[in-house]
Design a protein around this motif. Structure first.
Motif, PDB file in Angstrom:
ATOM      1  N   UNK A 165       0.895  -1.191   0.009  1.00 24.47           N
ATOM      2  CA  UNK A 165       0.071  -0.024   0.172  1.00 24.47           C
ATOM      3  C   UNK A 165       0.875   1.167   0.241  1.00 24.47           C
ATOM      4  N   UNK A 166       0.346   2.531  -0.216  1.00 19.98           N
ATOM      5  CA  UNK A 166       1.211   3.413  -0.525  1.00 19.98           C
ATOM      6  C   UNK A 166       0.278   4.993  -0.234  1.00 19.98           C
ATOM      7  N   UNK A 167       0.538   5.676   0.573  1.00 16.74           N
ATOM      8  CA  UNK A 167      -0.067   7.095   0.845  1.00 16.74           C
ATOM      9  C   UNK A 167       0.906   8.250   1.000  1.00 16.74           C
ATOM     10  N   UNK A 168       0.730   9.252   0.257  1.00 20.53           N
ATOM     11  CA  UNK A 168       1.502  10.460   0.435  1.00 20.53           C
ATOM     12  C   UNK A 168       1.280  11.083   1.912  1.00 20.53           C
ATOM     13  N   UNK A 169       2.287  11.747   2.535  1.00 22.99           N
ATOM     14  CA  UNK A 169       1.989  12.296   3.784  1.00 22.99           C
ATOM     15  C   UNK A 169       1.836  14.071   3.295  1.00 22.99           C
ATOM     16  N   UNK A 170       1.023  14.521   3.980  1.00 17.73           N
ATOM     17  CA  UNK A 170       0.359  15.939   3.645  1.00 17.73           C
ATOM     18  C   UNK A 170       1.027  16.925   4.840  1.00 17.73           C
ATOM     19  N   UNK A 171       1.666  16.435   6.006  1.00 15.93           N
ATOM     20  CA  UNK A 171       2.281  17.463   6.591  1.00 15.93           C
ATOM     21  C   UNK A 171       3.101  16.583   7.774  1.00 15.93           C
ATOM     22  N   UNK A 172       3.931  17.472   8.199  1.00 13.61           N
ATOM     23  CA  UNK A 172       4.890  16.806   9.342  1.00 13.61           C
ATOM     24  C   UNK A 172       5.577  17.854  10.052  1.00 13.61           C
ATOM     25  N   UNK A 173       5.993  17.648  11.245  1.00 14.11           N
ATOM     26  CA  UNK A 173       6.805  18.430  12.264  1.00 14.11           C
ATOM     27  C   UNK A 173       7.606  17.542  12.898  1.00 14.11           C
ATOM     28  N   UNK A 174       8.622  17.944  13.300  1.00 14.42           N
ATOM     29  CA  UNK A 174       9.727  17.318  13.924  1.00 14.42           C
ATOM     30  C   UNK A 174      10.812  17.986  14.710  1.00 14.42           C
ATOM     31  N   UNK A 175      11.332  17.581  15.918  1.00  8.83           N
ATOM     32  CA  UNK A 175      12.456  18.407  16.680  1.00  8.83           C
ATOM     33  C   UNK A 175      13.328  16.890  17.061  1.00  8.83           C
ATOM     34  N   UNK A 176      14.618  17.078  16.854  1.00  5.49           N
ATOM     35  CA  UNK A 176      15.526  16.417  17.002  1.00  5.49           C
ATOM     36  C   UNK A 176      16.522  16.978  18.094  1.00  5.49           C
ATOM     37  N   UNK A 177      16.702  16.454  19.270  1.00 10.42           N
ATOM     38  CA  UNK A 177      17.559  17.056  20.321  1.00 10.42           C
ATOM     39  C   UNK A 177      17.505  18.376  20.396  1.00 10.42           C
ATOM     40  N   UNK A 178      16.069  18.971  20.705  1.00  6.33           N
ATOM     41  CA  UNK A 178      15.597  20.372  20.813  1.00  6.33           C
ATOM     42  C   UNK A 178      15.587  21.231  19.714  1.00  6.33           C
ATOM     43  N   UNK A 179      16.098  20.780  18.459  1.00  3.07           N
ATOM     44  CA  UNK A 179      16.278  21.739  17.150  1.00  3.07           C
ATOM     45  C   UNK A 179      14.864  21.365  16.319  1.00  3.07           C
ATOM     46  N   UNK A 180      14.139  22.408  16.050  1.00  5.90           N
ATOM     47  CA  UNK A 180      13.067  22.436  15.072  1.00  5.90           C
ATOM     48  C   UNK A 180      13.608  21.906  13.689  1.00  5.90           C
ATOM     49  N   UNK A 181      13.381  20.768  13.112  1.00  3.14           N
ATOM     50  CA  UNK A 181      13.876  20.384  11.876  1.00  3.14           C
ATOM     51  C   UNK A 181      13.094  21.091  10.652  1.00  3.14           C
ATOM     52  N   UNK A 182      11.987  21.795  10.970  1.00  2.06           N
ATOM     53  CA  UNK A 182      11.111  22.622   9.601  1.00  2.06           C
ATOM     54  C   UNK A 182      10.137  21.900   9.147  1.00  2.06           C
ATOM     55  N   UNK A 183       9.433  22.232   8.418  1.00  4.03           N
ATOM     56  CA  UNK A 183       8.050  21.882   7.694  1.00  4.03           C
ATOM     57  C   UNK A 183       8.580  20.511   6.643  1.00  4.03           C
ATOM     58  N   UNK A 184       7.603  19.877   6.341  1.00  3.65           N
ATOM     59  CA  UNK A 184       7.595  18.566   5.473  1.00  3.65           C
ATOM     60  C   UNK A 184       8.273  19.100   4.142  1.00  3.65           C
ATOM     61  N   UNK A 185       9.347  18.233   3.620  1.00  5.18           N
ATOM     62  CA  UNK A 185       9.774  18.515   2.418  1.00  5.18           C
ATOM     63  C   UNK A 185      10.311  17.129   1.840  1.00  5.18           C
ATOM     64  N   UNK A 186      10.752  17.112   0.444  1.00  5.59           N
ATOM     65  CA  UNK A 186      11.026  16.112  -0.183  1.00  5.59           C
ATOM     66  C   UNK A 186      12.327  15.394   0.531  1.00  5.59           C
TER      67      UNK A 186
END
Length: 220
Positions: A165-186
């Motif tokens: 099966x396969x679904x696109x992602x529509x949004x994502x947020x992430x922090x790693x070691x307290x740092x915001x990684x920014x919005x979803x990108x390729x």
């Protein structure tokens, strides 16, 4: 002889053991350049678990795995610069997934609708999950999505990805070691954990992964 650019042939089944992992692989790119790959595995030879592979913009590759057994197997199959044994929790509420790992990682993403490719994979799932089908469709997957569905892995292992099966992602947020990684990108550039990356398009794949490992030598 294997043609240039072709995957090496798998080891003979009589000399190996096939281990199957059934679950989801989610590939996520972020605006910061950090790429993440979540594996969520309800059914494995080691029991259910989830893990996160992460590659920073500078190329540093890290694995977050919940047990020493899972970490040892994954690190023996793929390549990392750092391995951390830490809890990896996954909560699913409808189309929203939340992933937490100790105080290191907070990840939330939303899974979109199934497209035409996902519909075809779902209908053909009893066939697409088989290693023989993954081997047959590897050239097509490389052409259409830039990914391999079979290939050699670490320590004499060989792997097949059977997408169901396969679904696109529509949004994502992430922090790693307290740092915001920014919005979803390729997912760009491709991650370098093993013989193949995830699709450039952020997506979630329902998958049965088969890993062929050499049989233990008697007496060891």
């Amino acid at each position: 002889m294997t043609p240039p650019g072709s995957p090496a042939p798998p080891p003979p089944a009589r000399d190996s053991v096939d281990l199957r992992f059934d679950g989801w692989i989610t590939g996520i790119g972020t605006a910061s350049g950090t790429r993440l790959v979540l594996g969520h595995w309800p059914h494995t030879p080691f029991g259910p678990f989830s893990d996160v592979m992460l590659e920073r913009p500078d190329g540093h590759r890290a694995l977050l795995a919940p047990t020493g057994q899972a970490a040892e197997f994954i690190a023996g199959t793929y390549a990392f610069d750092e391995v951390r044994v830490v809890p990896v929790g996954v909560r699913i509420a409808g189309d929203r997934w939340t992933v937490t790992s100790s105080r290191l990682l907070d990840l939330c993403f939303t899974v979109g609708r199934r497209g035409a490719r996902g519909t075809l994979l779902r209908l053909a799932a009893p066939v697409t999950c088989r290693p023989a089908f993954a081997a047959l469709t590897d050239p097509v997957a490389r052409l259409l999505m830039g990914v391999h569905t079979r290939g050699s892995a670490g320590n004499g292992r060989y792997e097949w990805y059977g997408a169901r099966d396969l679904h696109r992602l529509t949004a994502a947020t992430a922090t790693f070691e307290g740092r915001d990684l920014g919005p979803l990108a390729p997912v760009d550039p491709p991650v370098r954990f093993g013989f193949g990356s995830t699709p450039r398009m952020p997506c979630q794949v329902r998958v049965t992964t088969t890993v062929r490992v050499p049989k233990p030598t008697p007496g060891r």
